[in-house]
Design a protein around this motif. Structure first.
Motif, PDB file in Angstrom:
ATOM      1  N   ALA A 373      60.208  13.443 -19.239  1.00  0.00           N
ATOM      2  CA  ALA A 373      61.015  14.222 -18.453  1.00  0.00           C
ATOM      3  C   ALA A 373      60.287  14.697 -17.191  1.00  0.00           C
ATOM      4  O   ALA A 373      59.188  15.421 -17.492  1.00  0.00           O
ATOM      5  CB  ALA A 373      61.716  15.278 -19.132  1.00  0.00           C
ATOM      6  N   PHE A 374      61.014  14.669 -15.863  1.00  0.00           N
ATOM      7  CA  PHE A 374      60.097  14.943 -14.836  1.00  0.00           C
ATOM      8  C   PHE A 374      61.287  15.052 -13.525  1.00  0.00           C
ATOM      9  O   PHE A 374      62.061  14.708 -13.799  1.00  0.00           O
ATOM     10  CB  PHE A 374      59.101  13.975 -14.639  1.00  0.00           C
ATOM     11  CG  PHE A 374      59.826  12.561 -14.198  1.00  0.00           C
ATOM     12  CD1 PHE A 374      59.987  12.115 -13.034  1.00  0.00           C
ATOM     13  CD2 PHE A 374      59.945  11.698 -15.369  1.00  0.00           C
ATOM     14  CE1 PHE A 374      60.699  10.856 -12.648  1.00  0.00           C
ATOM     15  CE2 PHE A 374      60.398  10.280 -15.056  1.00  0.00           C
ATOM     16  CZ  PHE A 374      60.845  10.039 -13.774  1.00  0.00           C
ATOM     17  N   ARG A 375      60.705  16.012 -12.609  1.00  0.00           N
ATOM     18  CA  ARG A 375      61.242  16.018 -11.413  1.00  0.00           C
ATOM     19  C   ARG A 375      61.007  14.782 -10.437  1.00  0.00           C
ATOM     20  O   ARG A 375      59.866  14.642 -10.472  1.00  0.00           O
ATOM     21  CB  ARG A 375      61.092  17.360 -10.683  1.00  0.00           C
ATOM     22  CG  ARG A 375      61.637  18.693 -11.335  1.00  0.00           C
ATOM     23  CD  ARG A 375      61.138  19.898 -10.696  1.00  0.00           C
ATOM     24  NE  ARG A 375      61.710  20.087  -9.378  1.00  0.00           N
ATOM     25  CZ  ARG A 375      61.187  20.659  -8.342  1.00  0.00           C
ATOM     26  NH1 ARG A 375      59.743  20.994  -8.396  1.00  0.00           N
ATOM     27  NH2 ARG A 375      61.917  20.814  -7.266  1.00  0.00           N
ATOM     28  N   PRO A 376      62.073  14.062 -10.096  1.00  0.00           N
ATOM     29  CA  PRO A 376      61.942  12.931  -9.139  1.00  0.00           C
ATOM     30  C   PRO A 376      61.127  13.471  -7.560  1.00  0.00           C
ATOM     31  O   PRO A 376      61.035  14.418  -7.316  1.00  0.00           O
ATOM     32  CB  PRO A 376      63.263  12.478  -8.615  1.00  0.00           C
ATOM     33  CG  PRO A 376      64.119  13.736  -8.861  1.00  0.00           C
ATOM     34  CD  PRO A 376      63.358  14.553  -9.916  1.00  0.00           C
ATOM     35  N   GLU A 386      67.116  19.366 -10.719  1.00  0.00           N
ATOM     36  CA  GLU A 386      67.628  18.508 -11.715  1.00  0.00           C
ATOM     37  C   GLU A 386      66.395  17.512 -11.966  1.00  0.00           C
ATOM     38  O   GLU A 386      65.589  17.112 -11.401  1.00  0.00           O
ATOM     39  CB  GLU A 386      68.561  17.553 -10.818  1.00  0.00           C
ATOM     40  CG  GLU A 386      69.386  16.695 -11.881  1.00  0.00           C
ATOM     41  CD  GLU A 386      70.377  15.860 -11.021  1.00  0.00           C
ATOM     42  OE1 GLU A 386      71.440  16.643 -10.806  1.00  0.00           O
ATOM     43  OE2 GLU A 386      70.180  14.790 -10.719  1.00  0.00           O
ATOM     44  N   MET A 387      66.458  17.469 -13.580  1.00  0.00           N
ATOM     45  CA  MET A 387      65.480  16.614 -13.994  1.00  0.00           C
ATOM     46  C   MET A 387      65.811  15.208 -14.581  1.00  0.00           C
ATOM     47  O   MET A 387      67.166  14.789 -14.612  1.00  0.00           O
ATOM     48  CB  MET A 387      65.087  17.397 -15.616  1.00  0.00           C
ATOM     49  CG  MET A 387      64.421  18.537 -15.345  1.00  0.00           C
ATOM     50  SD  MET A 387      62.803  18.521 -14.787  1.00  0.00           S
ATOM     51  CE  MET A 387      61.893  17.853 -15.876  1.00  0.00           C
ATOM     52  N   ILE A 388      64.898  14.189 -14.637  1.00  0.00           N
ATOM     53  CA  ILE A 388      64.992  13.071 -15.063  1.00  0.00           C
ATOM     54  C   ILE A 388      64.542  12.773 -16.379  1.00  0.00           C
ATOM     55  O   ILE A 388      63.268  13.424 -16.613  1.00  0.00           O
ATOM     56  CB  ILE A 388      64.622  11.838 -13.930  1.00  0.00           C
ATOM     57  CG1 ILE A 388      65.079  11.847 -12.627  1.00  0.00           C
ATOM     58  CG2 ILE A 388      64.221  10.508 -14.630  1.00  0.00           C
ATOM     59  CD1 ILE A 388      64.438  10.665 -11.688  1.00  0.00           C
ATOM     60  N   MET A 389      65.341  12.049 -17.181  1.00  0.00           N
ATOM     61  CA  MET A 389      64.553  11.563 -18.463  1.00  0.00           C
ATOM     62  C   MET A 389      64.704  10.074 -18.695  1.00  0.00           C
ATOM     63  O   MET A 389      65.498   9.583 -18.477  1.00  0.00           O
ATOM     64  CB  MET A 389      65.416  12.518 -19.564  1.00  0.00           C
ATOM     65  CG  MET A 389      64.838  11.977 -20.887  1.00  0.00           C
ATOM     66  SD  MET A 389      65.947  12.796 -22.396  1.00  0.00           S
ATOM     67  CE  MET A 389      64.315  14.054 -22.668  1.00  0.00           C
ATOM     68  N   GLY A 408      69.444  10.609 -14.750  1.00  0.00           N
ATOM     69  CA  GLY A 408      68.925  10.869 -13.638  1.00  0.00           C
ATOM     70  C   GLY A 408      69.807   9.951 -12.437  1.00  0.00           C
ATOM     71  O   GLY A 408      70.573   9.098 -12.684  1.00  0.00           O
ATOM     72  N   PRO A 409      69.305  10.085 -11.149  1.00  0.00           N
ATOM     73  CA  PRO A 409      69.975   9.582 -10.117  1.00  0.00           C
ATOM     74  C   PRO A 409      70.070   7.984 -10.502  1.00  0.00           C
ATOM     75  O   PRO A 409      68.955   7.249 -10.749  1.00  0.00           O
ATOM     76  CB  PRO A 409      69.219   9.818  -8.970  1.00  0.00           C
ATOM     77  CG  PRO A 409      68.675  11.140  -9.224  1.00  0.00           C
ATOM     78  CD  PRO A 409      68.270  11.021 -10.592  1.00  0.00           C
ATOM     79  N   SER A 410      71.169   7.395 -10.126  1.00  0.00           N
ATOM     80  CA  SER A 410      71.323   5.760 -10.452  1.00  0.00           C
ATOM     81  C   SER A 410      70.816   4.980 -11.921  1.00  0.00           C
ATOM     82  O   SER A 410      70.776   3.845 -12.033  1.00  0.00           O
ATOM     83  CB  SER A 410      70.351   5.028  -9.441  1.00  0.00           C
ATOM     84  OG  SER A 410      70.757   5.468  -8.052  1.00  0.00           O
ATOM     85  N   ALA A 441      61.167   6.191  -9.613  1.00  0.00           N
ATOM     86  CA  ALA A 441      61.358   6.783 -11.001  1.00  0.00           C
ATOM     87  C   ALA A 441      61.508   5.767 -12.080  1.00  0.00           C
ATOM     88  O   ALA A 441      60.888   5.985 -13.307  1.00  0.00           O
ATOM     89  CB  ALA A 441      62.847   7.432 -10.969  1.00  0.00           C
ATOM     90  N   ALA A 442      62.038   4.554 -12.027  1.00  0.00           N
ATOM     91  CA  ALA A 442      62.260   3.604 -12.843  1.00  0.00           C
ATOM     92  C   ALA A 442      60.982   2.831 -13.369  1.00  0.00           C
ATOM     93  O   ALA A 442      60.820   2.199 -14.394  1.00  0.00           O
ATOM     94  CB  ALA A 442      62.890   2.257 -12.194  1.00  0.00           C
ATOM     95  N   GLU A 443      59.617   3.336 -12.464  1.00  0.00           N
ATOM     96  CA  GLU A 443      58.434   2.641 -12.927  1.00  0.00           C
ATOM     97  C   GLU A 443      58.069   3.027 -14.128  1.00  0.00           C
ATOM     98  O   GLU A 443      57.117   2.642 -14.782  1.00  0.00           O
ATOM     99  CB  GLU A 443      57.340   2.857 -11.980  1.00  0.00           C
ATOM    100  CG  GLU A 443      56.991   4.248 -11.597  1.00  0.00           C
ATOM    101  CD  GLU A 443      55.941   4.539 -10.508  1.00  0.00           C
ATOM    102  OE1 GLU A 443      54.888   4.034 -10.724  1.00  0.00           O
ATOM    103  OE2 GLU A 443      56.586   4.985  -9.466  1.00  0.00           O
ATOM    104  N   GLU A 444      58.677   4.351 -14.644  1.00  0.00           N
ATOM    105  CA  GLU A 444      58.319   4.973 -15.709  1.00  0.00           C
ATOM    106  C   GLU A 444      58.634   4.116 -17.038  1.00  0.00           C
ATOM    107  O   GLU A 444      57.889   4.152 -18.172  1.00  0.00           O
ATOM    108  CB  GLU A 444      58.936   6.270 -16.151  1.00  0.00           C
ATOM    109  CG  GLU A 444      58.513   7.485 -15.005  1.00  0.00           C
ATOM    110  CD  GLU A 444      56.959   7.773 -15.294  1.00  0.00           C
ATOM    111  OE1 GLU A 444      56.576   7.770 -16.444  1.00  0.00           O
ATOM    112  OE2 GLU A 444      56.519   8.452 -14.393  1.00  0.00           O
TER     113      GLU A 444
END
Length: 461
Positions: A373-376, A386-389, A408-410, A441-444
């Motif tokens: 989980a991280f901020r973009p 807003e956080m991404i997971m 997260g976005p998209s 973000a998707a590289e995660e």
């Protein structure tokens, strides 16, 4: 093909599943008619996912304007006009409705604007035209309708159907429900500046989705200003002094301007003559079908939400296509409902495919979890909190990725591509072998290397 019957196929309901089945069957040379009493396109196009996604887009601009400042933009005074949004949405729905009609006509399908009711296994009564027609095969694709509970004052409430046509945007709204429709509309209203409360009778909403996503969604929605209240429900709605007053199960009282129920949908099987034709129904009124969408009557089939299998538009389309291939194309196809990529246009957005962690632990002896989980990157300048997971559920014995869960976005766009990999049975090693796209973000998804370990809780001395 038509022989002793008026039609080879008669379809009741011109939603996504019925339209697809009609067109494909006609393509195989069948004489096809479809009856629809409202508008061609069904719930998704007319009063569901398409207009809802347009409303989601509209609700995001308030945050976009705020975040632009961090990138050097000065945004002047802004205002929002609800009637403009509704008018433009209606124009787009009319356009799509016209496309559906033209596609059916181009395929040679006869469209009948009437309610249709079964009289027997081969006869359909057209109520609007006061006549009967016969068909060799009949397909029921009537979808589902919003459910409203029987409580005092329920006549003051609306559902998602009416939310798309409100004459004025309310200043305050209460959304009841814990599914994706409820969280999506709570996000829409909140983003448009409406004071928004969401009630859910359970301990945590979005039941059936991964627990980590559920927890984080609740946290993020509260950060955005939605008043989430769990473990409560409405027992009474009253109108007084120009406002609605809601009495809750916990004894609280809420004053609001609008109450919207999103507490599930019931299959549209009432007064269709199903019993007269001998069609078996389930406990919720759904039509019971086999893997080829055949009902208990061998020439009558059903697809989509009316069967209550997986109530999503792409599933109904796939079922309708498979039905036509099976019955008229001599290509038997049973739709696989086990792996269905799904997008939830909550705020923040979610995408999910495959097993949740809880489901995987029920089915497998061991499960490996990879999550982050991280901020973009965008948030470093925009100031957004807003956080991404991202989360992978993996079977360590086969290394197969059992589930992927995103927030997260998209996320909806991402999960479509990821869904291909999961459907094909991709392994964690294959994810790892994929070169990352940077900076995204998707590289995660392809750089998660460390298995998540549950915190060790030591017993008190």
């Amino acid at each position: 093909m038509a022989g002793k019957y008026d039609y080879d196929l008669f379809v009741i309901g011109a939603g996504s599943g019925g339209v697809r089945a009609s067109r494909i069957a006609a393509g195989y040379g069948a004489k096809v008619a479809v009856a629809e009493e409202y508008r061609v396109g069904g719930t998704c196009v007319i009063r569901g996912c398409v207009p809802k996604k347009l409303f989601v887009y509209a609700s995001h601009f308030s945050e976009d304007f705020e975040e632009a400042a961090g990138f050097g933009w000065t945004v002047g005074e802004t205002s929002f006009d609800w009637k403009t949004l509704v008018t433009n949405k209606d124009k787009e729905i009319d356009r799509l409705n016209g496309i559906y009609i033209r596609n059916l006509e181009k395929a040679g399908v006869e469209i009948i604007a009437s309610r249709a009711v079964l009289k027997d296994r081969h006869t359909v009564h057209l109520a609007g035209e006061h006549r009967d027609v016969t068909a060799d095969k009949i397909l029921i694709a009537t979808g589902a309708a919003p459910f409203l509970p029987d409580i005092p004052g329920i006549e003051h409430a609306i559902t998602s159907n009416e939310a798309f046509h409100l004459e004025e945007l309310p200043k305050r709204v209460v959304v009841i429900g814990g599914g994706y429709i409820a969280v999506e509309f709570a996000g829409i209203f909140n983003g448009l500046g409406v004071e928004t409360v969401q009630l859910y009778r359970g301990s945590l909403f979005m039941r059936g989705f991964d627990d980590d996503l559920r927890d984080l969604l609740a946290e993020e929605m509260r950060k955005k200003g939605v008043d989430l209240r769990m473990n409560c429900d409405i027992v009474e709605i009253a109108r007084k002094d120009g406002e609605l007053r809601l009495k809750l199960t916990d004894g609280d009282l809420i004053k609001t301007d609008c109450v919207m129920y999103a507490t599930g949908r019931n299959p549209n099987t009432t007064d269709l003559g199903l019993e007269a034709a001998g069609i078996k129904l389930g406990k919720a009124g759904e039509i019971i079908v086999d893997k080829y969408s055949k009902t208990s009557i061998d020439n009558i089939y059903a697809v989509g939400d009316v069967t209550d299998r997986a109530n999503l538009t792409p599933v109904a389309i796939r079922e309708g296509h498979a039905f036509a291939d099976t019955v008229f194309g001599d290509k038997p196809i049973a739709v696989d409902h086990s792996v269905i990529p799904t997008a939830i246009f909550s705020q923040p957005e979610m995408g999910t495919v495959g097993l949740t962690e809880a489901d995987a632990r029920d089915r497998y002896d061991e499960v490996d979890i990879y999550k982050t989980a991280f901020r973009p990157l965008k948030a470093t300048l925009s100031g957004s909190r807003e956080m991404i997971m991202m989360k992978l559920v993996v079977d360590p014995k086969s290394d197969k990725v059992l589930g992927v869960h995103l927030m997260g976005p998209s996320s909806g766009e991402l999960i479509q591509a990821v869904g291909i990999a999961v459907t094909l049975g991709a392994t964690k090693a294959q994810f790892d072998a994929t070169i990352a796209v940077h900076p995204t973000a998707a590289e995660e998804l392809v750089t998660l290397k460390d298995k998540w370990q549950a915190p060790v809780v030591k017993a008190a001395d």
